[in-house]
Motif scaffolding. Structure first.
Motif, PDB file in Angstrom:
ATOM      1  N   HIS A  11       1.047  -1.113   0.262  1.00  0.00           N
ATOM      2  CA  HIS A  11      -0.390   0.305   0.034  1.00  0.00           C
ATOM      3  C   HIS A  11       0.749   1.031  -0.184  1.00  0.00           C
ATOM      4  N   GLU A  13       1.039   6.315  -0.377  1.00  0.00           N
ATOM      5  CA  GLU A  13      -0.142   6.699  -0.458  1.00  0.00           C
ATOM      6  C   GLU A  13       0.993   8.042  -1.169  1.00  0.00           C
ATOM      7  N   ASN A  22      -4.419   7.156  -3.091  1.00  0.00           N
ATOM      8  CA  ASN A  22      -3.961   6.194  -2.788  1.00  0.00           C
ATOM      9  C   ASN A  22      -3.487   5.470  -4.657  1.00  0.00           C
ATOM     10  N   ASN A  25      -2.621  -0.665  -3.564  1.00  0.00           N
ATOM     11  CA  ASN A  25      -4.136  -0.538  -2.364  1.00  0.00           C
ATOM     12  C   ASN A  25      -4.514  -2.252  -1.858  1.00  0.00           C
ATOM     13  N   GLY A  26      -2.766  -2.678  -2.330  1.00  0.00           N
ATOM     14  CA  GLY A  26      -2.694  -4.244  -2.116  1.00  0.00           C
ATOM     15  C   GLY A  26      -1.702  -5.091  -3.079  1.00  0.00           C
ATOM     16  N   ARG A 233      -4.249  -1.974  -7.990  1.00  0.00           N
ATOM     17  CA  ARG A 233      -5.026  -3.207  -7.898  1.00  0.00           C
ATOM     18  C   ARG A 233      -3.823  -3.985  -8.858  1.00  0.00           C
TER      19      ARG A 233
END
Ligand code: SF4
Ligand code: MG
Length: 328
Positions: A11, A13, A22, A25-26, A233
């Motif tokens: 993650h 930002e 963001n 995000n994973g 993602r």
């Protein structure tokens, strides 16, 4: 083959004056020795930021890593000392960029820039470094290497500069090469030559290769596996053959439908409607839902987590199985 790189649930930002973007995000992927992973996505999808985080060259601030791990042969690089990271950079993981001119220093000859790495990092003598640098230029098929080694970057064509940057990235004999849009700035013929060269070098040295690209067409020929990114993602990850046989995510499917095909004359290419979301304001639920032809009510509420659908594939769509079956 040996597992080299593991990116896990990353993650990131960017704290900007407009708010928090963001950016990742994973994100998770892994690369083994001798394998080419293509990371595919539109600009702003997070492919370069992931690579920069792996390399430890992310601008911080504005970038902040809020969660996740980057494991290099099992060692977490995010918590490693800066000294250790510098050691890894170049000699174990090397990176090349779209714009060779900005990666090469304009005031030094190409040869000097390669030789300097060999002298400083490997302690080679001037003479040995020169010899090795010429070998490296040969490896990337720069003709008349002994003469061209004395040239400055601006004396090289775009394609030759890209070759010189590849030579420089190979100087310390890395086990993994990350190539960020390495051919985007070049014309089509040169693009193909550089991709072939990268493929050959990768196979010969049994390196891992992470190939970052926005071009699905480039990917088919060189990649073993593909990770498709959208809004920070990974929405689908699959073996290249499986993915081209039938995509398991509507975004991948849409990318494929917008790819010109030689076997279909007079086809109308479908473009994906709308734009990728602002990372300052990612839609709730599935981030692709405002653009997705398959979307249902649930899609704007529940985030679809990436889940396995067999053959080592993952998809972050609530209806992955249906999507893949409908396209097979
Ligand atoms: Fe489309 Fe829904 Fe799948 Fe997202 S979860 S890709 S919106 S069908
Ligand atoms: Mg980029």
């Amino acid at each position: 083959n040996e597992l080299l790189l593991e990116v896990e649930d990353l993650h990131v930002e960017f704290r900007t004056s407009d708010g928090v973007a963001n950016v990742l995000n994973g994100v998770g992927y892994s690369v083994h020795a001798g394998e080419t992973l293509a990371v595919l996505g539109e600009s702003g999808s997070g492919k370069s930021v992931t690579a920069q985080t792996v390399m430890g060259i992310l601008d911080m601030p504005p970038g902040v890593i809020t969660a996740g791990a980057v494991r290099w042969r099992g060692e977490d690089l995010l918590t490693a000392s800066e000294e250790r990271r510098r050691e890894v950079r170049g000699s174990e993981i090397a990176m090349i960029f779209q714009d060779a001119l900005s990666a090469l220093n304009p005031v030094f000859t190409v040869g000097f820039q390669i030789e300097e790495q060999l002298r400083v990092r490997l302690g080679m003598s001037k003479k040995d470094a020169r010899k090795r640098a010429i070998e490296l230029l040969d490896t990337v098929r720069i003709p008349a290497a002994e003469r061209r080694i004395k040239d400055y970057p601006h004396q090289f064509s775009g394609g030759m500069r890209q070759r010189a940057m590849i030579a420089m990235s190979l100087a310390l004999d890395p086990d993994l090469l990350i190539a960020d849009e390495p051919t985007t700035a070049l014309d089509v013929t040169v693009q193909a030559q550089i991709m072939d060269l990268l493929g050959e070098i990768q196979a010969e040295r049994k390196m891992g290769l992470v190939l970052i690209t926005h071009d699905l067409g480039v990917v088919a020929e060189v990649a073993d596996r593909i990770a498709v990114m959208y809004a920070g993602r990974i929405v689908e990850q699959a073996d290249v053959v499986e993915l081209f046989r039938a995509p398991a995510h509507p975004y991948t499917a849409a990318l494929m439908d917008s790819l010109p095909r030689l076997d279909l004359k007079g086809q109308t290419l479908e473009t994906i409607k709308g734009l990728p979301p602002s990372l300052l304001d990612i839609p709730p639920g599935c981030p692709f839902h405002p653009r997705c032809k398959r979307a249902e009510a649930r899609c704007s509420e529940e985030v679809p987590p990436p889940h396995g659908i067999g053959f080592g594939r993952t998809s972050a769509c609530h209806f992955a199985e249906e999507v893949v079956n409908s396209r097979a």
